[in-house]
Scaffold this motif. Structure first.
Motif, PDB file in Angstrom:
ATOM      1  N   LYS A  74      66.296  96.861 -14.124  1.00  0.00           N
ATOM      2  CA  LYS A  74      65.255  95.847 -14.296  1.00  0.00           C
ATOM      3  C   LYS A  74      64.657  95.954 -15.691  1.00  0.00           C
ATOM      4  N   MET A  75      64.081  94.845 -16.144  1.00  0.00           N
ATOM      5  CA  MET A  75      63.395  94.808 -17.429  1.00  0.00           C
ATOM      6  C   MET A  75      62.063  94.099 -17.231  1.00  0.00           C
ATOM      7  N   LEU A  76      61.027  94.646 -17.850  1.00  0.00           N
ATOM      8  CA  LEU A  76      59.718  94.004 -17.836  1.00  0.00           C
ATOM      9  C   LEU A  76      59.593  93.213 -19.135  1.00  0.00           C
ATOM     10  N   VAL A  77      59.612  91.883 -19.032  1.00  0.00           N
ATOM     11  CA  VAL A  77      59.595  91.026 -20.215  1.00  0.00           C
ATOM     12  C   VAL A  77      58.164  90.570 -20.482  1.00  0.00           C
ATOM     13  N   ILE A  78      57.736  90.759 -21.729  1.00  0.00           N
ATOM     14  CA  ILE A  78      56.358  90.497 -22.135  1.00  0.00           C
ATOM     15  C   ILE A  78      56.346  89.434 -23.227  1.00  0.00           C
ATOM     16  N   GLY A  79      55.450  88.468 -23.112  1.00  0.00           N
ATOM     17  CA  GLY A  79      55.229  87.498 -24.175  1.00  0.00           C
ATOM     18  C   GLY A  79      53.870  87.736 -24.800  1.00  0.00           C
ATOM     19  N   GLN A  80      53.783  87.668 -26.124  1.00  0.00           N
ATOM     20  CA  GLN A  80      52.543  87.999 -26.823  1.00  0.00           C
ATOM     21  C   GLN A  80      52.160  86.877 -27.783  1.00  0.00           C
ATOM     22  N   LYS A  81      50.868  86.751 -28.049  1.00  0.00           N
ATOM     23  CA  LYS A  81      50.391  85.745 -28.995  1.00  0.00           C
ATOM     24  C   LYS A  81      50.831  86.034 -30.428  1.00  0.00           C
ATOM     25  N   SER A  82      51.416  87.170 -30.672  1.00  0.00           N
ATOM     26  CA  SER A  82      51.969  87.507 -31.981  1.00  0.00           C
ATOM     27  C   SER A  82      53.220  86.699 -32.297  1.00  0.00           C
ATOM     28  N   GLY A  83      53.746  85.966 -31.300  1.00  0.00           N
ATOM     29  CA  GLY A  83      55.004  85.250 -31.484  1.00  0.00           C
ATOM     30  C   GLY A  83      56.203  86.102 -31.144  1.00  0.00           C
ATOM     31  N   GLN A  84      55.963  87.241 -30.513  1.00  0.00           N
ATOM     32  CA  GLN A  84      57.037  88.161 -30.153  1.00  0.00           C
ATOM     33  C   GLN A  84      57.220  88.222 -28.642  1.00  0.00           C
ATOM     34  N   ALA A  85      58.464  88.425 -28.232  1.00  0.00           N
ATOM     35  CA  ALA A  85      58.786  88.766 -26.853  1.00  0.00           C
ATOM     36  C   ALA A  85      59.294  90.198 -26.847  1.00  0.00           C
ATOM     37  N   TRP A  86      58.963  90.921 -25.785  1.00  0.00           N
ATOM     38  CA  TRP A  86      59.298  92.340 -25.691  1.00  0.00           C
ATOM     39  C   TRP A  86      60.002  92.628 -24.373  1.00  0.00           C
ATOM     40  N   GLY A  87      60.895  93.605 -24.406  1.00  0.00           N
ATOM     41  CA  GLY A  87      61.492  94.137 -23.196  1.00  0.00           C
ATOM     42  C   GLY A  87      61.060  95.576 -23.017  1.00  0.00           C
ATOM     43  N   LEU A  88      60.379  95.879 -21.915  1.00  0.00           N
ATOM     44  CA  LEU A  88      59.886  97.230 -21.641  1.00  0.00           C
ATOM     45  C   LEU A  88      60.587  97.798 -20.411  1.00  0.00           C
ATOM     46  N   ASP A  89      60.826  99.089 -20.438  1.00  0.00           N
ATOM     47  CA  ASP A  89      61.335  99.788 -19.261  1.00  0.00           C
ATOM     48  C   ASP A  89      60.206  99.830 -18.231  1.00  0.00           C
ATOM     49  N   PRO A  90      60.365  99.203 -17.065  1.00  0.00           N
ATOM     50  CA  PRO A  90      59.255  99.174 -16.107  1.00  0.00           C
ATOM     51  C   PRO A  90      58.907 100.543 -15.540  1.00  0.00           C
ATOM     52  N   GLU A  91      59.823 101.494 -15.645  1.00  0.00           N
ATOM     53  CA  GLU A  91      59.551 102.829 -15.117  1.00  0.00           C
ATOM     54  C   GLU A  91      58.659 103.630 -16.055  1.00  0.00           C
ATOM     55  N   THR A  92      58.898 103.504 -17.375  1.00  0.00           N
ATOM     56  CA  THR A  92      58.211 104.360 -18.342  1.00  0.00           C
ATOM     57  C   THR A  92      57.325 103.607 -19.325  1.00  0.00           C
ATOM     58  N   GLY A  93      57.537 102.305 -19.478  1.00  0.00           N
ATOM     59  CA  GLY A  93      56.809 101.537 -20.480  1.00  0.00           C
ATOM     60  C   GLY A  93      57.436 101.589 -21.858  1.00  0.00           C
ATOM     61  N   LYS A  94      58.544 102.287 -22.000  1.00  0.00           N
ATOM     62  CA  LYS A  94      59.190 102.402 -23.303  1.00  0.00           C
ATOM     63  C   LYS A  94      59.775 101.060 -23.732  1.00  0.00           C
ATOM     64  N   VAL A  95      59.603 100.724 -25.017  1.00  0.00           N
ATOM     65  CA  VAL A  95      60.119  99.466 -25.546  1.00  0.00           C
ATOM     66  C   VAL A  95      61.630  99.546 -25.695  1.00  0.00           C
ATOM     67  N   ARG A  96      62.326  98.566 -25.104  1.00  0.00           N
ATOM     68  CA  ARG A  96      63.782  98.502 -25.194  1.00  0.00           C
ATOM     69  C   ARG A  96      64.243  97.503 -26.246  1.00  0.00           C
ATOM     70  N   TRP A  97      63.486  96.435 -26.433  1.00  0.00           N
ATOM     71  CA  TRP A  97      63.833  95.459 -27.466  1.00  0.00           C
ATOM     72  C   TRP A  97      62.607  94.635 -27.830  1.00  0.00           C
ATOM     73  N   MET A  98      62.665  94.000 -28.991  1.00  0.00           N
ATOM     74  CA  MET A  98      61.632  93.068 -29.437  1.00  0.00           C
ATOM     75  C   MET A  98      62.320  91.927 -30.171  1.00  0.00           C
ATOM     76  N   THR A  99      61.922  90.700 -29.867  1.00  0.00           N
ATOM     77  CA  THR A  99      62.478  89.523 -30.522  1.00  0.00           C
ATOM     78  C   THR A  99      61.341  88.651 -31.028  1.00  0.00           C
ATOM     79  N   ARG A 100      61.366  88.338 -32.321  1.00  0.00           N
ATOM     80  CA  ARG A 100      60.343  87.445 -32.876  1.00  0.00           C
ATOM     81  C   ARG A 100      60.804  85.999 -32.717  1.00  0.00           C
ATOM     82  N   LEU A 101      59.895  85.176 -32.142  1.00  0.00           N
ATOM     83  CA  LEU A 101      60.205  83.771 -31.891  1.00  0.00           C
ATOM     84  C   LEU A 101      59.291  82.826 -32.653  1.00  0.00           C
ATOM     85  N   GLY A 102      58.243  83.352 -33.286  1.00  0.00           N
ATOM     86  CA  GLY A 102      57.322  82.510 -34.031  1.00  0.00           C
ATOM     87  C   GLY A 102      56.381  83.363 -34.844  1.00  0.00           C
TER      88      GLY A 102
END
Length: 628
Positions: free
Chosen positions: A437-465
């Motif tokens: 599983k992946m915890l997908v986060i959207g932020q007002k920074s214009g970035q989307a993030w993928g976090l490990d739901p077990e640990t909170g560790k960042v798996r990826w970040m994609t800038r969209l704006g």
């Protein structure tokens, strides 16, 4: 866990002016008053000269300017309907305090607070009551656990949506409703038991027949309905939050209120995200508008702390509370001599995500309101669903303290100066295959993030704006399988003298792979505003998906259906056009923000109008279906 993120997408002050010259871009503007962000329909009253002003100052200000906990501040009172204030002063909770006021003086107080002439506030006749078969509830139409309040992925399966991708281009307006005296609608429609439930700006909850628009019942409460209406199949109850920070529970078949409870003692507390049912509890996110109070340089900012409160859904009794920010304490004074209290803020704007498999609740926080910025702002939290004990937290942006004083260039702006990069949308828990599983986060920074739901560790970040004060992801993403649909707002001018890099403006809709963060497609919105005030092309509202299709409402009032495979526009409708509405009224939409579309048995239900925060007003509820 702390993670530093880039601020290169936004500049302010002299740097912004210099970059504007280099890019040949328009010079960014700065508001002088929060009133500049409001777009009103109809006549208004000047509060400086209103006869209700001295009456409020003499009889009301002592409590409503911070003297009594839970007494709503004028910021909230200004958003109430004028007749609701008069009713509270005459027959409601304030009747004792207002006993010395004449009926005319009570009206003057209401006019001063709402800036609306009472004589101009005309409530039309209610929609027609249902008769015969239309008045009955379809008890075989049992609501599924989808949408805000149940499953934040906002995906509607085919057996409920009843709308094939090939039929979407054939959608036509079936009927419309003009919300009385409304400029904005922030309640997500819900369909259950063959009935459309939705709330309104004046606090009325409607139970509509989806086919004709007649009402099975209506119930009016004291304040704007602020969230989705959550239908509970087991109890046949409806749950939602209001502007004043109360959770209400109604009987779905009668509209009778079962219980109501305010979730915070803070005068500026409100509920923006929808309460979530899960594991025998109701998880309520608490946010606030104290961030606006700092627009007054004499206001000691700030004392609010964001939280999620778990309550018994049967009674409203509190079981636990998980705070985001630390306890505010004195932190010196501003250059104007006003006390600073902090850390504060870190509101929870989003609907919490409950995971039964791990017995966890996930949610995100916004910025701190005052110095010092702490590790509770712009963060994602995982807590134990039974106890509220924090399991982990991951901060996506460090050092973010911001309030409305920053927009106006006031001394009440924290030394950090923003950048106001809230985690405003709900975390999405996505199955990425092979049990992962992946915890997908959207932020007002214009970035989307993928976090490990077990640990909170960042798996990826994609800038969209480029993100910003009114940029990036606002109210909600959606997901079909492992594809995540991310709406980006990215207003070009946010009224706070900041300049954003147009080369990375992402206003529109984007599709990502939840496992990797890779972009599948991007559908950037064309700017068709042609200089219209309070018009922008981006998507602030939550998006909704059905098999093969994503519905997104834009700030320019366009409702679009996108091909989930390619991002191509399948269908669109201009909600700002006047539409004939029930009861001989005229409905007209505006900016679309907050809630998104609901889809049920071939019909699409959506609101349009968001006359606040520099967006266009509107009063429309629309129902679409395939032309026959």
């Amino acid at each position: 866990m702390l993670l530093r993120t880039s601020r290169l997408a936004v500049l302010s002050g002299l740097a912004a002016l210099a970059l504007a010259a280099g890019l040949n871009a328009a010079t960014p503007t700065r508001i002088k008053s929060t009133e500049e962000m409001n777009s009103r329909a109809g006549p208004t009253i000047n509060p400086e000269t209103a006869p209700g002003r001295p009456l409020f100052e003499q009889h009301c200000a002592m409590c409503h300017l911070g003297g009594v906990p839970k007494a709503p501040s004028p910021n909230f009172l200004a958003m109430l309907a004028p007749d609701a204030i008069v009713s509270a002063l005459t027959n409601g909770v304030m009747r004792q305090q207002a006993a010395s006021l004449t009926p005319a003086e009570k009206i003057q107080v209401a006019e001063y607070l709402t800036k609306t002439p009472y004589a101009s506030y005309q409530r039309p006749a209610p929609p027609p009551r249902c008769k015969g078969a239309a008045a009955k509830f379809d008890m075989t139409d049992i609501p599924a656990d989808i949408g805000w309040g149940h499953d934040n992925r906002r995906f509607i399966p085919a057996n409920i949506a009843g709308l094939a991708k090939a039929d979407v281009p054939k959608l036509k307006l079936k009927w419309a409703f003009a919300y009385p005296a409304a400029t904005h609608i922030r309640s997500q429609p819900t369909v259950a038991w063959g009935t459309l439930f939705v709330g309104s700006q004046d606090g009325t909850i409607y139970a509509f027949d989806p086919d004709t628009g007649c009402t099975k019942w209506t119930t009016r409460l004291s304040a704007e309905v602020r969230t989705a209406i959550v239908a509970d199949a087991a109890t046949k109850r409806l749950t939602f939050g209001d502007l004043l920070g109360k959770v209400h529970v109604l009987d779905a078949l009668t509209g009778k209120e079962i219980w109501a409870s305010r979730m915070s003692d803070h005068a500026d507390a409100t509920i923006t995200g929808t309460p979530t049912l899960g594991g025998g509890l109701l998880y309520v996110p608490v946010s606030s508008l104290e961030v606006v109070q700092a627009g007054n340089p004499a206001y000691p900012c700030c004392t609010f702390r964001g939280s999620v409160v778990a309550v018994d859904p049967a009674t409203g009794a509190e079981k636990w509370r998980a705070y985001t920010a630390g306890q505010p304490v004195p932190q010196g004074k501003t250059a104007d001599g006003t006390p600073i209290l902090g850390p504060s803020g870190a509101p929870v704007w989003n609907s919490p995500t409950y995971d039964a498999a791990t017995n966890r609740v996930y949610f995100g926080s916004g910025e701190n309101y005052s110095t010092p910025a702490d590790d509770g702002s712009d963060a994602v939290f995982a807590v134990d669903a039974t106890t509220g004990k924090r399991i982990w937290s991951t901060q996506l942006t460090l050092g973010d303290a911001w309030n409305v004083g920053c927009m106006m260039g006031l001394g009440s702006c924290p030394k950090e100066g923003g950048p106001d990069y809230d985690v405003a949308a709900s975390p999405l828990l996505i199955d990425t295959g092979a049990g992962a599983k992946m915890l997908v986060i959207g932020q007002k920074s214009g970035q989307a993030w993928g976090l490990d739901p077990e640990t909170g560790k960042v798996r990826w970040m994609t800038r969209l704006g480029h993100g910003g004060t009114q940029g990036g992801v606002h109210f909600g993403m959606s997901a079909e399988g492992s594809r995540v649909f991310v709406p980006i707002n990215d207003m070009a001018d946010t009224g706070d003298a900041r300049l954003y890099d147009p080369a990375i403006r992402g206003a529109g809709l984007h599709a990502l792979d939840a496992k990797t963060g890779n972009v599948i497609w991007q559908a950037k919105a064309k700017d068709n505003c042609e200089g219209r005030k309070f018009c922008d092309p981006g998507i602030s509202a939550a998006v909704t998906s059905i098999p093969g299709v994503v519905f997104g409402g834009h700030l320019d009032g366009m409702l679009r259906a996108y091909d989930a495979d390619t991002g191509a526009v399948l269908w669109q409708y201009d909600t700002t056009q006047p539409m004939p509405a029930l009861g001989g009224q005229t409905a007209k939409g505006g900016s679309m923000s907050g809630p998104g579309a609901a889809v049920w048995k071939g019909k699409v239900f959506v609101n349009s109008g968001y006359g606040m925060y520099s967006h266009a007003p509107g009063n429309a509820l629309m129902v679409f279906e395939v032309a026959k």
